[in-house]
Motif scaffolding. Structure first.
Motif, PDB file in Angstrom:
ATOM      1  N   VAL A  16       1.348  -1.210   0.020  1.00  0.00           N
ATOM      2  CA  VAL A  16       0.249  -0.022  -0.078  1.00  0.00           C
ATOM      3  C   VAL A  16       0.663   1.010   0.038  1.00  0.00           C
ATOM      4  O   VAL A  16       0.451   2.384  -0.825  1.00  0.00           O
ATOM      5  N   LEU A  17       2.321   0.983   0.966  1.00  0.00           N
ATOM      6  CA  LEU A  17       2.401   2.405   0.520  1.00  0.00           C
ATOM      7  C   LEU A  17       4.072   2.041  -0.681  1.00  0.00           C
ATOM      8  O   LEU A  17       4.717   3.400  -0.034  1.00  0.00           O
ATOM      9  N   GLY A  18       3.754   1.581  -1.607  1.00  0.00           N
ATOM     10  CA  GLY A  18       4.602   1.421  -2.220  1.00  0.00           C
ATOM     11  C   GLY A  18       6.074   1.408  -2.257  1.00  0.00           C
ATOM     12  O   GLY A  18       6.705   1.831  -2.910  1.00  0.00           O
ATOM     13  N   LEU A  19       6.552   0.637  -0.593  1.00  0.00           N
ATOM     14  CA  LEU A  19       7.374   0.507  -0.350  1.00  0.00           C
ATOM     15  C   LEU A  19       7.936  -1.424  -1.003  1.00  0.00           C
ATOM     16  O   LEU A  19       9.476  -1.095  -1.609  1.00  0.00           O
ATOM     17  N   ASP A  20       7.079  -1.985  -1.375  1.00  0.00           N
ATOM     18  CA  ASP A  20       7.609  -2.887  -2.119  1.00  0.00           C
ATOM     19  C   ASP A  20       7.079  -2.770  -3.515  1.00  0.00           C
ATOM     20  O   ASP A  20       5.399  -2.466  -4.011  1.00  0.00           O
ATOM     21  N   HIS A  21       7.385  -3.712  -4.618  1.00  0.00           N
ATOM     22  CA  HIS A  21       6.421  -3.853  -6.358  1.00  0.00           C
ATOM     23  C   HIS A  21       5.333  -4.747  -6.477  1.00  0.00           C
ATOM     24  O   HIS A  21       6.153  -6.331  -6.134  1.00  0.00           O
ATOM     25  N   PRO A  22       3.907  -4.604  -6.400  1.00  0.00           N
ATOM     26  CA  PRO A  22       3.494  -6.010  -6.342  1.00  0.00           C
ATOM     27  C   PRO A  22       3.761  -6.530  -7.426  1.00  0.00           C
ATOM     28  O   PRO A  22       4.080  -6.403  -8.224  1.00  0.00           O
ATOM     29  N   THR A  23       3.929  -8.035  -7.147  1.00  0.00           N
ATOM     30  CA  THR A  23       3.712  -9.276  -8.612  1.00  0.00           C
ATOM     31  C   THR A  23       2.348  -8.228  -9.339  1.00  0.00           C
ATOM     32  O   THR A  23       2.679  -9.354 -10.485  1.00  0.00           O
ATOM     33  N   SER A  24       1.490  -8.489  -8.681  1.00  0.00           N
ATOM     34  CA  SER A  24      -0.291  -8.390 -10.195  1.00  0.00           C
ATOM     35  C   SER A  24      -0.891  -7.775  -9.030  1.00  0.00           C
ATOM     36  O   SER A  24      -0.862  -7.091  -7.477  1.00  0.00           O
ATOM     37  N   GLY A  25      -1.519  -6.198  -9.328  1.00  0.00           N
ATOM     38  CA  GLY A  25      -2.663  -6.193  -9.122  1.00  0.00           C
ATOM     39  C   GLY A  25      -2.236  -4.556  -8.284  1.00  0.00           C
ATOM     40  O   GLY A  25      -1.232  -3.883  -8.464  1.00  0.00           O
ATOM     41  N   THR A  26      -3.861  -3.735  -7.402  1.00  0.00           N
ATOM     42  CA  THR A  26      -2.913  -2.436  -6.997  1.00  0.00           C
ATOM     43  C   THR A  26      -3.441  -1.812  -6.400  1.00  0.00           C
ATOM     44  O   THR A  26      -4.170  -3.159  -5.384  1.00  0.00           O
ATOM     45  N   ALA A  27      -2.982  -0.884  -5.421  1.00  0.00           N
ATOM     46  CA  ALA A  27      -3.390  -0.567  -3.441  1.00  0.00           C
ATOM     47  C   ALA A  27      -3.744   0.880  -3.838  1.00  0.00           C
ATOM     48  O   ALA A  27      -2.468   1.332  -5.053  1.00  0.00           O
ATOM     49  N   THR A  28      -4.414   1.187  -3.655  1.00  0.00           N
ATOM     50  CA  THR A  28      -4.092   2.663  -4.105  1.00  0.00           C
ATOM     51  C   THR A  28      -4.774   3.570  -2.516  1.00  0.00           C
ATOM     52  O   THR A  28      -5.587   2.776  -1.164  1.00  0.00           O
ATOM     53  N   VAL A  29      -4.777   4.923  -2.557  1.00  0.00           N
ATOM     54  CA  VAL A  29      -5.131   5.762  -0.796  1.00  0.00           C
ATOM     55  C   VAL A  29      -5.411   6.556  -1.721  1.00  0.00           C
ATOM     56  O   VAL A  29      -4.857   7.395  -1.973  1.00  0.00           O
TER      57      VAL A  29
END
Lengths: 236, 307
Positions: B49-62
């Motif tokens: 969520v904090l953009g510290l790790d890169h997701p393999t797929s999918g999204t997290a937004t604030v």
């Protein structure tokens, strides 16, 4: 995000760590002390280097400063916190590099001038001319800055200050003292050999004072780019 | 209003899936407890969520945008991830000053959050001299620094003393009452139920529950009743006829699941079954949570991996 607040934050981080301020003063103390000692026992064939020989020692402190300033942000959860405040990693790393470069350049320049004045006092007529001396003093500031940046870039790749110093210090000592007199070979374009041409009265290799520093700058830039790339691609 | 939206989020580390097609929304104005056994993927999700790790797929937004695109993010989102984020040689105040400077947060806020977290007397001491509880408070101070609409706290009561735990509970309630979006991870159900309105439960990186705490309790926490009798045969027959699931323990005590003493007492009296003991067994929230996550707990017991 604007750059100045990020730079300000990185500068606060540096000035609030006593160990970093200590390392920065060691750049001045080590260079001046060893230059003073060397000048008294110098053979005077290279008046400028007789004055600036202490830079070989001061650079160890500059390298330690660059490596530690970066690695202090890779301890524990520090990097996660830093990058949650500044998610643009390239901007963050650029600010970090500048917060390292500016104080090292200022201290390096003062170090160069103090060393020059001291050397002229000790060597008198055997010392370098003022023109040579000013070139050396400026070169001293630029060279120490580039070496600190080289260490900073490497520290971001290795994510460890200890590992960075473990690579760089033996490298600097080996190159300076073992391959030291080999000329006209690959040793000429090594970062410390190339950058230190500016500290000598004359040179016979392909690199002059400023082209030598340019070679060191290429090394430092390569290390910083590698650090930025590693920072951008890896999970924090 | 600022929500956190996690959509079909997946994160793999070298083939191991820490977060597995996770979808949920954290809404403002309430405290959302983020639960799961160690290794369930809670911390990984927070880092994504904090953009510290890169997701393999999918999204997290604030608030509809990826965290990395937020302008001066500390003013929008405050997070506590690790209690050891501050350098031991720096003072607590200097640590916060650097953070504040990066997001142009006034120095006044640094002193305010130090006051709010009870760290003001220790503000000019080096972090090295802090207790674990004080480091945790410093991390919370950092999260509150930018007066953010969204607050993410990873196991905030770690290392806090009982007084500190009461304090954090009140703080979380207050933040939610102010209309903020509050997500708090924990592996302890009872603690979470003491401050959360809503639960998001993870197991092995998957979503197990996304439900109000009240509904969770209502749907999953079923009481049991303990009975001792001198006529086991008749009791057993009676319970079976009325469709109760019951077990007789080695000591002769029956446990009737999902049953209340009010109902069973009447039934036993009507049937004239001799009763030696009749008591309500409080089924716990913790038990309901353990039932839900047991398969995952078993997995983590074998793998010992922290995600």
């Amino acid at each position: 995000m604007p750059f100045r607040p990020v730079l300000h934050a990185e500068w606060i981080k540096i000035r609030t760590l006593r160990s970093l301020l200590g390392t920065l003063s060691a750049v001045l103390l080590a260079t001046v002390a060893f230059s003073g000692l060397a000048a008294t026992g110098s053979d005077r064939t290279d008046p400028l280097f007789s004055v600036f020989l202490g830079v070989s020692f001061g650079q160890i402190a500059a390298v330690a400063f660059g490596a530690t300033a970066v690695s202090s942000d890779f301890r524990g959860g520090a990097l996660r916190l830093a990058l949650s405040a500044v998610p643009d990693r390239r901007r963050w790393f650029a600010a970090k590099a500048m917060a390292i470069a500016l104080p090292v350049f200022a201290v390096g320049l003062v170090t160069g001038l103090v060393t020059l004045v001291l050397g002229r006092l000790l060597l008198g007529a055997d010392g370098p001319t003022w023109a040579q001396g000013m070139r050396g003093a400026l070169g001293c500031g630029v060279y120490l800055t580039l070496m600190a940046l080289l260490a900073a870039g490497l520290a971001a790749v290795l994510r460890s200050g200890t590992a960075t110093l473990g690579v760089l210090i033996p490298f600097l000592l080996t190159v300076s003292f073992v391959i030291g007199d080999m000329s006209g070979s690959v040793a000429d374009v090594l970062p410390d050999r190339a950058g230190q041409v500016v500290l000598h009265t004359s040179w016979d290799g392909p690199l002059g004072p400023w082209s030598g520093l340019a070679v060191t700058a290429v090394w430092a830039a390569a290390a910083l780019l590698a650090g930025a790339r590693s920072l951008r691609r890896r999970d924090a | 209003m600022t929500s956190i939206d996690v959509h079909d989020l997946t994160k793999e580390y070298g083939g191991r899936r820490a977060v597995d097609h996770l979808t949920f929304t954290v809404r403002p104005g309430r405290v959302t407890g983020f639960l799961g056994p160690n290794g369930a993927g809670k911390s990984t999700t927070l880092r994504l969520v904090l953009g510290l790790d890169h997701p393999t797929s999918g999204t997290a937004t604030v608030g509809g945008r990826p965290y990395s695109e937020l302008h001066e993010p500390l003013r929008r989102v405050g997070a506590l991830l690790d209690a050891d984020a501050a350098h031991g040689s720096r003072t607590g105040r200097d640590h916060l000053l650097a953070l504040a400077a990066s997001n142009r947060i006034p120095v006044r806020r640094v002193d305010e959050v130090l006051q709010e977290t009870g760290l003001a007397p220790a503000a000019r001491r080096r972090v090295r001299t802090y207790s674990l509880g004080m480091r945790q408070r410093l991390g919370i101070a950092a999260a509150l620094l930018g007066d953010p609409e969204v607050v993410l706290l990873d196991e905030p009561s770690n290392g806090l003393d009982p007084e500190g735990i009461v304090w954090i509970r009140r703080l979380l309630r207050r933040l939610a009452a102010q209309g903020r979006t509050v997500l708090v991870s924990s592996h302890l159900m009872n603690e979470t139920a003491s401050f959360a309105d809503h639960l998001v439960v993870l197991g092995r990186g998957r979503l197990l529950a996304d439900t109000p705490v009240r509904d969770f309790i209502h749907a999953r926490v079923r009481p049991g009743t303990r009975i001792r009798t001198s006529d086991d045969e008749r009791l057993g027959g009676l319970l079976a006829r009325h469709g109760y699931a019951a077990d007789r323990g080695a000591d002769g005590t029956w446990t009737v699941r999902h049953a209340r003493v009010e109902d069973l007492g009447r039934l036993l009296a009507d049937a004239a079954v001799p009763v030696l003991e009749l008591a309500q067994e409080e089924a716990t929230l913790e038990q309901a949570y353990l039932d839900l996550t047991s398969a995952e707990a078993e997995f983590t017991a074998h793998h010992h991996q922290e995600a």
